[in-house]
Design a protein around this motif. Structure first.
Motif, PDB file in Angstrom:
ATOM      1  N   ALA A 253       0.821  -1.222   0.000  1.00  0.00           N
ATOM      2  CA  ALA A 253       0.000   0.000   0.000  1.00  0.00           C
ATOM      3  C   ALA A 253       0.856   1.274   0.000  1.00  0.00           C
ATOM      4  O   ALA A 253       0.597   2.191  -0.795  1.00  0.00           O
ATOM      5  CB  ALA A 253      -0.975  -0.011   1.179  1.00  0.00           C
ATOM      6  N   PRO A 254       1.894   1.371   0.834  1.00  0.00           N
ATOM      7  CA  PRO A 254       2.710   2.598   0.816  1.00  0.00           C
ATOM      8  C   PRO A 254       3.410   2.846  -0.520  1.00  0.00           C
ATOM      9  O   PRO A 254       3.482   3.995  -0.977  1.00  0.00           O
ATOM     10  CB  PRO A 254       3.726   2.364   1.942  1.00  0.00           C
ATOM     11  N   SER A 255       3.925   1.798  -1.150  1.00  0.00           N
ATOM     12  CA  SER A 255       4.613   1.997  -2.426  1.00  0.00           C
ATOM     13  C   SER A 255       3.633   2.373  -3.530  1.00  0.00           C
ATOM     14  O   SER A 255       3.953   3.164  -4.423  1.00  0.00           O
ATOM     15  CB  SER A 255       5.409   0.749  -2.817  1.00  0.00           C
ATOM     16  N   LEU A 256       2.401   1.835  -3.472  1.00  0.00           N
ATOM     17  CA  LEU A 256       1.385   2.237  -4.446  1.00  0.00           C
ATOM     18  C   LEU A 256       0.943   3.675  -4.207  1.00  0.00           C
ATOM     19  O   LEU A 256       0.595   4.390  -5.158  1.00  0.00           O
ATOM     20  CB  LEU A 256       0.184   1.285  -4.387  1.00  0.00           C
ATOM     21  N   ASN A 257       0.962   4.113  -2.957  1.00  0.00           N
ATOM     22  CA  ASN A 257       0.702   5.530  -2.670  1.00  0.00           C
ATOM     23  C   ASN A 257       1.670   6.411  -3.451  1.00  0.00           C
ATOM     24  O   ASN A 257       1.282   7.403  -4.078  1.00  0.00           O
ATOM     25  CB  ASN A 257       0.878   5.830  -1.175  1.00  0.00           C
ATOM     26  N   VAL A 258       2.945   6.032  -3.400  1.00  0.00           N
ATOM     27  CA  VAL A 258       3.990   6.814  -4.059  1.00  0.00           C
ATOM     28  C   VAL A 258       3.861   6.721  -5.574  1.00  0.00           C
ATOM     29  O   VAL A 258       3.956   7.726  -6.291  1.00  0.00           O
ATOM     30  CB  VAL A 258       5.389   6.342  -3.608  1.00  0.00           C
ATOM     31  N   LEU A 259       3.616   5.512  -6.092  1.00  0.00           N
ATOM     32  CA  LEU A 259       3.549   5.317  -7.539  1.00  0.00           C
ATOM     33  C   LEU A 259       2.377   6.058  -8.176  1.00  0.00           C
ATOM     34  O   LEU A 259       2.484   6.553  -9.303  1.00  0.00           O
ATOM     35  CB  LEU A 259       3.424   3.825  -7.857  1.00  0.00           C
ATOM     36  N   THR A 260       1.256   6.136  -7.476  1.00  0.00           N
ATOM     37  CA  THR A 260       0.038   6.695  -8.065  1.00  0.00           C
ATOM     38  C   THR A 260      -0.254   8.123  -7.618  1.00  0.00           C
ATOM     39  O   THR A 260      -0.965   8.850  -8.306  1.00  0.00           O
ATOM     40  CB  THR A 260      -1.182   5.830  -7.708  1.00  0.00           C
ATOM     41  N   GLY A 261       0.253   8.499  -6.443  1.00  0.00           N
ATOM     42  CA  GLY A 261      -0.121   9.783  -5.872  1.00  0.00           C
ATOM     43  C   GLY A 261      -1.445   9.741  -5.151  1.00  0.00           C
ATOM     44  O   GLY A 261      -1.916  10.747  -4.610  1.00  0.00           O
ATOM     45  N   ASP A 262      -2.089   8.570  -5.111  1.00  0.00           N
ATOM     46  CA  ASP A 262      -3.340   8.352  -4.381  1.00  0.00           C
ATOM     47  C   ASP A 262      -3.052   7.623  -3.074  1.00  0.00           C
ATOM     48  O   ASP A 262      -2.132   6.795  -3.017  1.00  0.00           O
ATOM     49  CB  ASP A 262      -4.311   7.491  -5.203  1.00  0.00           C
ATOM     50  N   GLU A 263      -3.855   7.881  -2.049  1.00  0.00           N
ATOM     51  CA  GLU A 263      -3.749   7.091  -0.827  1.00  0.00           C
ATOM     52  C   GLU A 263      -4.465   5.770  -1.049  1.00  0.00           C
ATOM     53  O   GLU A 263      -5.658   5.740  -1.362  1.00  0.00           O
ATOM     54  CB  GLU A 263      -4.367   7.832   0.356  1.00  0.00           C
ATOM     55  N   MET A 264      -3.743   4.679  -0.898  1.00  0.00           N
ATOM     56  CA  MET A 264      -4.294   3.359  -1.169  1.00  0.00           C
ATOM     57  C   MET A 264      -4.704   2.643   0.124  1.00  0.00           C
ATOM     58  O   MET A 264      -3.969   2.663   1.110  1.00  0.00           O
ATOM     59  CB  MET A 264      -3.266   2.510  -1.921  1.00  0.00           C
ATOM     60  N   PHE A 265      -5.870   2.011   0.063  1.00  0.00           N
ATOM     61  CA  PHE A 265      -6.388   1.241   1.176  1.00  0.00           C
ATOM     62  C   PHE A 265      -6.435  -0.232   0.794  1.00  0.00           C
ATOM     63  O   PHE A 265      -6.664  -0.577  -0.372  1.00  0.00           O
ATOM     64  CB  PHE A 265      -7.782   1.734   1.561  1.00  0.00           C
ATOM     65  N   VAL A 266      -6.215  -1.092   1.764  1.00  0.00           N
ATOM     66  CA  VAL A 266      -6.105  -2.532   1.540  1.00  0.00           C
ATOM     67  C   VAL A 266      -7.469  -3.198   1.742  1.00  0.00           C
ATOM     68  O   VAL A 266      -8.145  -2.957   2.743  1.00  0.00           O
ATOM     69  CB  VAL A 266      -5.076  -3.145   2.504  1.00  0.00           C
TER      70      VAL A 266
END
Length: 210
Positions: A42-55
């Motif tokens: 989730a944290p790395s996808l936050n960085v890759l997308t610029g969106d806050e990701m939830f699991v």
């Protein structure tokens, strides 16, 4: 992270007979590993997308008779759900592991998403690695190899997403079960990171992110 990779026993969960027995096996064997992967990525996808990701861990709560044939962890920018949004998945069938960017039929903005993807068709077709795959139905294990699909055929999948109510579009990478087991923890983490890096631009196009 305590993730130890997947085993033969994990993949064989999908051979367990009966809904209750298979669900119990999923909960004890696979779900803890998916939760570990969820909190790791989730944290790395936050960085890759610029969106806050939830699991979101698949619960299969609606099932009353047929046991699930696959299971997954999903990542979306909404804490309440993922099916209505472009999202990412890591999951297993009996035969393989999958890592997807996904737009499935529950997404109410499918037409708009398809239009955005269609405008960037050339970029998507060029930048997706040849060894990646596409799917038009997340409930089936069948895929289309990016190496073998033409640009016109990909446009057809995107057009179908726009015009057919039940149409879906998934892009990513699948790993045969024996290869996924052999990769172990570190190898599998690296593979997943690479796939997310390559499909994140599609997510950003779908969500109209800069």
């Amino acid at each position: 992270m305590d993730f130890k990779g997947f085993t033969e026993e994990d993949f064989n969960v999908f051979l367990v007979e009966g809904l209750e027995n298979r669900m119990e096996a999923l909960k004890t064997s696979i779900r803890p590993k998916l939760e570990q992967l969820g909190h790791h990525f989730a944290p790395s996808l936050n960085v890759l997308t610029g969106d806050e990701m939830f699991v979101h861990i698949a619960k299969h709560a609606r099932r009353t008779v047929n046991p699930p044939k696959d299971t997954w962890v999903a990542f979306a920018n909404n804490p309440r759900g993922y099916k209505m949004l472009p999202h990412f998945q890591i999951g297993l069938w009996h035969t393989h592991l999958f890592i997807w960017f996904a737009v499935i039929y529950e997404a109410p903005q499918k037409e708009v998403i398809a239009e955005r993807l269609s405008k960037k068709l050339t970029k998507i077709y060029k930048e997706i690695p040849k060894e990646f795959a596409w799917s038009a139905d997340h409930t089936k294990p069948d895929t289309f190899s990016h190496r073998e699909i033409s640009k016109e055929e990909l446009k057809g999948l995107i057009d179908r997403l726009q015009t057919v109510k039940k149409a879906e579009l998934l892009c990513g990478y699948t790993i045969d079960r024996e290869a996924a087991i052999a990769l172990g923890s570190e190898g599998l983490i690296n593979e997943i990171e690479n796939v997310f890096l390559k499909v994140a631009p599609i997510y950003k196009i779908a969500c109209n992110l800069k």
